[in-house]
Scaffold this motif. Structure first.
Motif, short mmCIF file in Angstrom:
data_model
loop_
_atom_site.label_atom_id
_atom_site.label_comp_id
_atom_site.label_asym_id
_atom_site.label_seq_id
_atom_site.Cartn_x
_atom_site.Cartn_y
_atom_site.Cartn_z
N GLU A 28 31.23 26.06 3.28
CA GLU A 28 32.11 27.03 2.97
C GLU A 28 32.74 27.66 4.23
O GLU A 28 32.08 26.91 5.27
CB GLU A 28 30.85 28.24 2.08
CG GLU A 28 30.74 27.63 0.55
CD GLU A 28 29.75 29.14 0.39
OE1 GLU A 28 30.11 29.78 1.76
OE2 GLU A 28 29.47 28.60 -0.57
N ASN A 29 33.75 27.85 4.31
CA ASN A 29 35.01 28.63 5.38
C ASN A 29 33.63 30.00 5.42
O ASN A 29 33.03 30.69 5.14
CB ASN A 29 36.15 29.14 5.20
CG ASN A 29 36.84 27.82 4.24
OD1 ASN A 29 36.78 27.33 5.06
ND2 ASN A 29 37.45 27.79 3.29
N TRP A 30 34.80 29.41 6.80
CA TRP A 30 33.41 31.07 7.22
C TRP A 30 34.53 32.16 6.74
O TRP A 30 35.51 32.22 6.55
CB TRP A 30 33.64 30.97 9.27
CG TRP A 30 33.25 29.85 9.81
CD1 TRP A 30 32.72 28.68 10.70
CD2 TRP A 30 31.16 30.09 9.97
NE1 TRP A 30 32.25 28.29 10.60
CE2 TRP A 30 31.31 29.02 10.17
CE3 TRP A 30 30.07 30.99 9.59
CZ2 TRP A 30 29.55 29.01 11.12
CZ3 TRP A 30 29.03 30.75 10.51
CH2 TRP A 30 28.94 29.84 10.94
N LEU A 31 33.49 33.67 6.69
CA LEU A 31 33.65 34.93 6.25
C LEU A 31 33.82 35.25 7.43
O LEU A 31 32.67 35.76 7.84
CB LEU A 31 32.77 35.40 4.80
CG LEU A 31 33.12 36.72 4.59
CD1 LEU A 31 34.85 36.99 4.09
CD2 LEU A 31 32.29 36.72 3.65
N ALA A 32 35.00 36.59 7.76
CA ALA A 32 34.78 37.11 9.11
C ALA A 32 34.30 38.77 8.40
O ALA A 32 35.24 39.22 7.47
CB ALA A 32 35.96 37.33 9.55
N ARG A 33 33.63 39.65 8.95
CA ARG A 33 32.93 40.45 9.21
C ARG A 33 33.67 41.75 9.85
O ARG A 33 33.29 41.62 10.95
CB ARG A 33 31.80 40.79 8.61
CG ARG A 33 31.05 40.24 7.98
CD ARG A 33 28.91 39.72 8.03
NE ARG A 33 28.61 38.48 7.28
CZ ARG A 33 27.80 38.27 7.49
NH1 ARG A 33 27.35 38.68 8.71
NH2 ARG A 33 27.17 38.33 6.58
N ASN A 34 34.19 43.23 9.04
CA ASN A 34 34.62 43.49 9.73
C ASN A 34 33.39 44.25 10.46
O ASN A 34 32.47 44.28 9.85
CB ASN A 34 35.15 44.91 9.03
CG ASN A 34 35.58 46.55 9.82
OD1 ASN A 34 35.32 46.33 10.42
ND2 ASN A 34 36.91 46.10 9.27
N PRO A 138 31.61 34.76 12.98
CA PRO A 138 33.01 35.64 13.12
C PRO A 138 33.03 36.74 12.80
O PRO A 138 32.54 37.36 11.67
CB PRO A 138 33.74 34.48 12.60
CG PRO A 138 33.71 34.07 11.41
CD PRO A 138 32.20 34.05 11.41
N VAL A 139 33.65 37.89 13.65
CA VAL A 139 33.44 39.40 13.36
C VAL A 139 34.92 39.81 13.61
O VAL A 139 35.11 39.87 14.44
CB VAL A 139 32.22 40.21 14.01
CG1 VAL A 139 32.62 41.85 14.08
CG2 VAL A 139 31.22 39.49 13.85
N PHE A 140 35.66 40.31 13.12
CA PHE A 140 36.75 41.06 13.06
C PHE A 140 36.79 42.06 14.12
O PHE A 140 36.34 43.07 13.64
CB PHE A 140 37.86 41.21 12.00
CG PHE A 140 39.17 41.84 11.78
CD1 PHE A 140 40.22 40.99 12.20
CD2 PHE A 140 39.07 43.65 11.33
CE1 PHE A 140 41.14 41.19 12.50
CE2 PHE A 140 40.52 43.54 11.67
CZ PHE A 140 40.98 43.31 12.35
N VAL A 141 37.56 42.10 14.78
CA VAL A 141 37.49 43.62 16.12
C VAL A 141 38.49 44.48 16.16
O VAL A 141 38.54 45.29 16.62
CB VAL A 141 37.12 42.95 17.48
CG1 VAL A 141 35.08 42.65 16.93
CG2 VAL A 141 37.47 42.37 18.42
N GLY A 142 40.11 43.72 15.40
CA GLY A 142 40.92 44.92 16.02
C GLY A 142 42.17 43.60 15.20
O GLY A 142 42.13 42.62 15.00
#
Length: 208
Positions: A28-34, A138-142
């Motif tokens: 599965e693709n990685w899902l970025a989290r806010n 991964p984490v979405f940071v901006g």
């Protein structure tokens, strides 16, 4: 294929991001989290699907609008209303930036039709930092004013190598579950010469 490793210019150590790549329909693709989301990734107005050094794997995004907009992309943004935007293709190998972190960038052609804020072509970057014991996520940071999506990823993939000791000529990577089994070579004696010396190498045993 695009390379997925980078050499530290100061130490010469090579870091490999291969363990983070998704490569087949089983993955599965990685899902970025806010960064403000909970551990389940809920609460954000959008999600990012990500692959490392490769295009997104087809499932589960290969349907409807996603099939057209994000086919071949390495990053795909999906809003709650189902609209999708490509965040860039995996066109670049990872690099060390001026701060000493490993950075992976995604980009789109300058003539890409879909624009952000009518002026900018979307792009993305991931900054990797060391976190031992886990591949992380991964984490979405901006997002910059020029529509670059920024992510941070704490992962063991960019940590210094650790010594692992197994038994019975086998060792298991505790983070990936990969098993390295040298038992078929147990007892094998290899002899080589160099610089006037003869070296004997024994696998999982001591030379007699």
């Amino acid at each position: 294929p695009l390379g997925c490793s980078v050499e530290d210019p100061d130490t010469g150590r090579v870091y490999h991001l291969d363990d983070l790549m998704r490569s087949n329909a089983v993955d599965e693709n990685w899902l970025a989290r806010n960064a403000a989301d909970d551990e389940d990734g809920a609460g954000g107005a959008f999600n990012f699907y990500i692959n490392v050094c490769r295009p997104l794997v087809p499932a589960p995004i290969d349907s409807g609008e996603l099939s057209e907009v994000c086919r071949g992309s390495g990053v795909c943004q999906v809003n709650q209303d189902g609209r999708a935007y490509s965040g860039g293709f995996a066109m670049h190998e990872p690099v060390f930036d001026s701060s000493g972190d490993v950075v992976l960038r995604y980009s789109l052609p300058h003539n890409y039709e879909t624009r952000c804020h009518k002026d900018f072509v979307r792009s993305a970057s991931i900054r990797f930092t060391c976190l031992e014991g886990t591949l992380g996520h991964p984490v979405f940071v901006g997002e910059t004013d020029e529509c670059e999506y920024m992510f941070e990823w704490a992962t063991s993939a960019v940590c210094e190598y650790q010594h692992l000791q197994g038994d019975h000529c086998r060792v298991t990577d505790p983070e990936t579950g990969s098993v390295f089994d040298l038992s078929p070579m147990a007892g094998l004696l290899v002899e080589t010469t160099g610089d006037g010396y003869t070296y004997e190498l024994a696998v999982c045993s001591s030379p007699d």
